[in-house]
Design an enzyme around this catalytic site. Structure first.
Site, PDB file in Angstrom:
ATOM      1  N   LYS A 153     -44.638  46.970 -15.503  1.00 51.68           N
ATOM      2  CA  LYS A 153     -45.774  46.704 -16.393  1.00 51.68           C
ATOM      3  C   LYS A 153     -46.021  47.942 -17.244  1.00 51.68           C
ATOM      4  CE  LYS A 153     -49.496  43.937 -15.461  1.00 51.68           C
ATOM      5  NZ  LYS A 153     -49.210  42.675 -16.124  1.00 51.68           N
ATOM      6  N   VAL A 154     -45.072  48.215 -18.115  1.00 48.44           N
ATOM      7  CA  VAL A 154     -45.181  49.351 -19.025  1.00 48.44           C
ATOM      8  C   VAL A 154     -45.894  48.861 -20.290  1.00 48.44           C
ATOM      9  CG1 VAL A 154     -43.851  50.989 -20.419  1.00 48.44           C
ATOM     10  CG2 VAL A 154     -43.129  50.450 -18.081  1.00 48.44           C
TER      11      VAL A 154
END
Ligand code: PMP
Length: 296
Positions: A153-154
């Site tokens: 979850k960048v």
């Protein structure tokens, strides 16, 4: 909507008012999207709030940080405890919890060593609402895992999700269904995808998709109820033979899909196993695994 005058957030070990918190405008997260977040939900259980699968979310956050070379100097259990305190300080139980690891001022394209953590919460209805979703196959594919670690979850990856959603909304749909690099069905902009056929669930395998915690939960529930789950690659045309389909995600929960492009599912979703799984999800999130950190 996300915060009010008195909302409290956790910021680098302190409790501060959201309205008094600031971020460095030269932050690498702001300029180049290198930061990591999570999306967690808490449910009121009668015996205090229950943060669903809190540890798994913070473990995933740690993994996302490590993948990007972002130092994760936090203890997962401590972050779970902090999240319960956060709910208490804000007087909410049914809430969405948003941790974010963001970076200091740095314009170089190498991970900045200054890391901050903030955790906020707010009351948030299911992300896609309660209506059956009108979905379109998006021209914006999911990035190739060879180009980007799609299992993290960048922050920066969500520009791709925003492009897909903007396009779907502009064309009169509710949500986008994105394909992988080879044109197989991958997932929604921020949700995983399942279709239902002959009391069986079919969903894309891990690899080109984000490994949703809700996806894994629904697979477990289906198996518990004795419904087979098939994880395989498939093209959009195959979905037209399905009885129904749905999205899963922490923010989304379980959202039914009415149509994909101009194809409408024949069955009412309440007549499919999807609805049974939806009900099971609703029941379990409030009753399961009350944590030792629950202050209620
Ligand atoms: N796909 C993407 C791209 C997401 O951002 C999310 C939400 N985190 C999901 C799927 C669903 O994941 P989860 O069930 O863990 O919330």
């Amino acid at each position: 909507m996300y915060y009010k005058k008195n909302s409290i957030i956790y910021l680098d070990g302190e409790w501060v008012k959201a309205v008094d918190s600031h971020v460095d405008l030269y932050s690498q997260t702001l300029h180049h999207g290198n930061g990591v977040f999570e999306g967690i939900r808490s449910y009121s259980s009668g015996a205090g709030p229950n943060i669903y699968k809190a540890r798994e979310h913070f473990e995933r956050m740690k993994y996302s940080c490590e993948t990007m070379g972002i130092k994760f100097n936090y203890d997962v259990d401590e972050l779970v405890k902090v999240s319960y305190e956060l709910l208490e300080k804000n007087g909410v139980e049914n809430a969405y919890i948003r941790p974010l690891a963001y970076l200091g001022a740095n314009m170089k394209l190498i991970t900045c060593s200054e890391v901050h953590i903030m955790i906020a919460c707010w009351e948030w209805p299911p992300y896609l609402g309660y209506e059956n979703q009108k979905v379109m196959i998006s021209p914006y594919h999911k990035p190739s895992p060879k180009a980007f670690p799609v299992d993290t979850k960048v922050n920066g990856m969500y520009a791709n999700s925003i492009l897909a959603t903007n396009d779907a909304k502009k064309k009169g749909f509710d949500e986008a269904l994105q394909l992988d690099l080879d044109g197989n069905v991958a997932q929604g902009s921020g949700q995983n995808f399942f279709y239902v056929k002959d009391d069986m669930l079919v969903t894309p395998p891990l690899g080109n998709i984000f490994p949703g915690i809700t996806r894994a939960t629904i697979i477990e529930f289906a198996m518990e109820l004795g419904y087979p789950v098939i994880e395989k690659l498939f093209k959009p045309e195959e979905v037209k033979e399905a009885e129904g389909a749905f999205f899963t995600g922490t923010a989304t929960e379980v959202a039914s899909i009415a149509s994909i492009d101009d194809f409408k599912f024949k069955k009412n979703w309440k007549d499919t196993i999807a609805y049974e799984l939806f009900q099971m999800y609703r029941a379990r999130v409030t009753n399961d695994e009350l944590s030792e950190f629950n202050l209620g």
